[in-house]
Scaffold this active site. Structure first.
Site, PDB file in Angstrom:
ATOM      1  N   GLY A  31      44.582  43.582  29.869  1.00 28.38           N
ATOM      2  CA  GLY A  31      44.197  44.931  30.306  1.00 28.38           C
ATOM      3  C   GLY A  31      43.037  44.936  31.277  1.00 28.38           C
ATOM      4  CB  CYS A  32      40.115  45.545  32.006  1.00 31.15           C
ATOM      5  SG  CYS A  32      38.677  46.067  32.935  1.00 31.15           S
ATOM      6  CG  HIS A  37      45.417  42.662  35.982  1.00 35.65           C
ATOM      7  ND1 HIS A  37      44.110  43.078  35.964  1.00 35.65           N
ATOM      8  CD2 HIS A  37      45.507  41.662  35.073  1.00 35.65           C
ATOM      9  CE1 HIS A  37      43.440  42.368  35.068  1.00 35.65           C
ATOM     10  NE2 HIS A  37      44.257  41.502  34.520  1.00 35.65           N
TER      11      HIS A  37
END
Ligand code: PAF
Length: 286
Positions: A31-32, A37
């Site tokens: 995540g984050c 990503h």
């Protein structure tokens, strides 16, 4: 975009896609999300019919001195970002479902790949990564999985594990995504205070310096290391974890660098934020 938390539901969804003739591209994450990503998710979308992203802050890859509780989390923002790049499913299991009471199996990849670089200062880290990634592969059942090359040792470990355990997942490495000033994107950059942002550039600048020195004919790893060490330590608040010239496949240190050599760096800033970076230095493509 679907959000799935339940492990069985995730596997059932994947089986349906496979029966319908669709391929599944998988991006495991903690995540984050940042642009790095999103680039992995876009690549998975280009290569497969359906994209699954797992969002799981894996407790078993954090050491006792590392602050699992403080790891940055923002599920609402992550959800929006994943939807914006066409992700089909976010798989966000609970820790107690991933590691129920009695769970007692660990996947370890041999010391040749895990004993040095990040593995030396983070004992147990790669066993945690290999275990969770193999569990995620078994739950999500992807055809391919995309990992960032910033975590260069992690990628080598996952490739080895996938091949050794015949997991049947194609592993794709995605080049490092950088900020305009060269800083490699990382969730950990969120920990940097404004003044530390400049210090963080010591890594990408050291890489650039090594490339220039190599192009000027300096190919001796020890001399390069000594110069880079001085350079990185000239930034205030830096503490070296490692500077290492290694073979890209075996991860073993080299004496003379060549096109297969990767310079791997890990630097701690003000004793708080540990950043890594890497790249080819002599005629490679990175
Ligand atoms: O690179 C990461 O974010 C993690 O190590 C991974 C691969 C998602 C496993 O928890």
């Amino acid at each position: 975009m679907k959000i799935i938390q339940d492990l069985q539901e995730m596997t059932a969804w994947s089986k349906e896609q496979t029966v319908a003739g669709k391929t599944i591209g998988f991006v495991p994450t903690m995540g984050c999300f940042h642009e790095g990503h999103l680039a992995l998710m876009r690549q998975a979308g280009e290569l497969a019919g359906q994209v699954v992203v797992s969002l799981f802050v894996n407790p078993t890859q954090f050491g006792p001195q590392e602050d699992l509780a403080a790891y940055p989390r923002d599920f609402a923002r992550d959800q929006e970002l994943a939807a914006s790049v066409g992700v089909d499913v976010i798989f966000a299991p609970e820790p107690e479902d991933m590691y129920p009471a009695g769970c007692n199996t660990t996947v370890t990849v041999g010391k040749e790949l895990t004993g040095q670089l990040c593995g030396a200062s983070r004992p147990g880290h790669f066993a945690g990564v290999a275990t969770v990634v193999s569990k995620l592969f078994n739950i999500v059942r992807p055809d391919l999985a995309v990992f960032g090359e910033k975590d260069f040792q992690q990628l080598a470990v996952i490739r080895r594990m996938t091949e050794d355990l015949n997991l049947g997942v194609e592993i794709i490495g995605h080049p490092i995504i950088r900020e305009q000033d060269g800083l490699a994107m990382s969730s950990r950059n969120a920990y940097l205070q404004e003044a530390e942002r400049e210090t963080a550039l010591s890594l990408s600048r050291a890489l650039a310096m090594a490339r220039t020195m190599a192009a000027d004919g300096e190919l001796h790893a020890e001399s390069l290391t000594a110069t880079l060490q001085k350079f990185i330590l000239s930034f205030s608040g830096t503490e070296l974890d490692y500077i290492s010239f290694v073979d890209q496949a075996s991860l073993q240190p080299v004496v003379e660098i060549d096109k297969d050599t990767v310079l791997a760096l890990a630097v701690k800033i003000n004793g708080r934020v540990r950043l890594i970076d890497n790249g080819f230095v002599a005629g490679g493509e990175k």
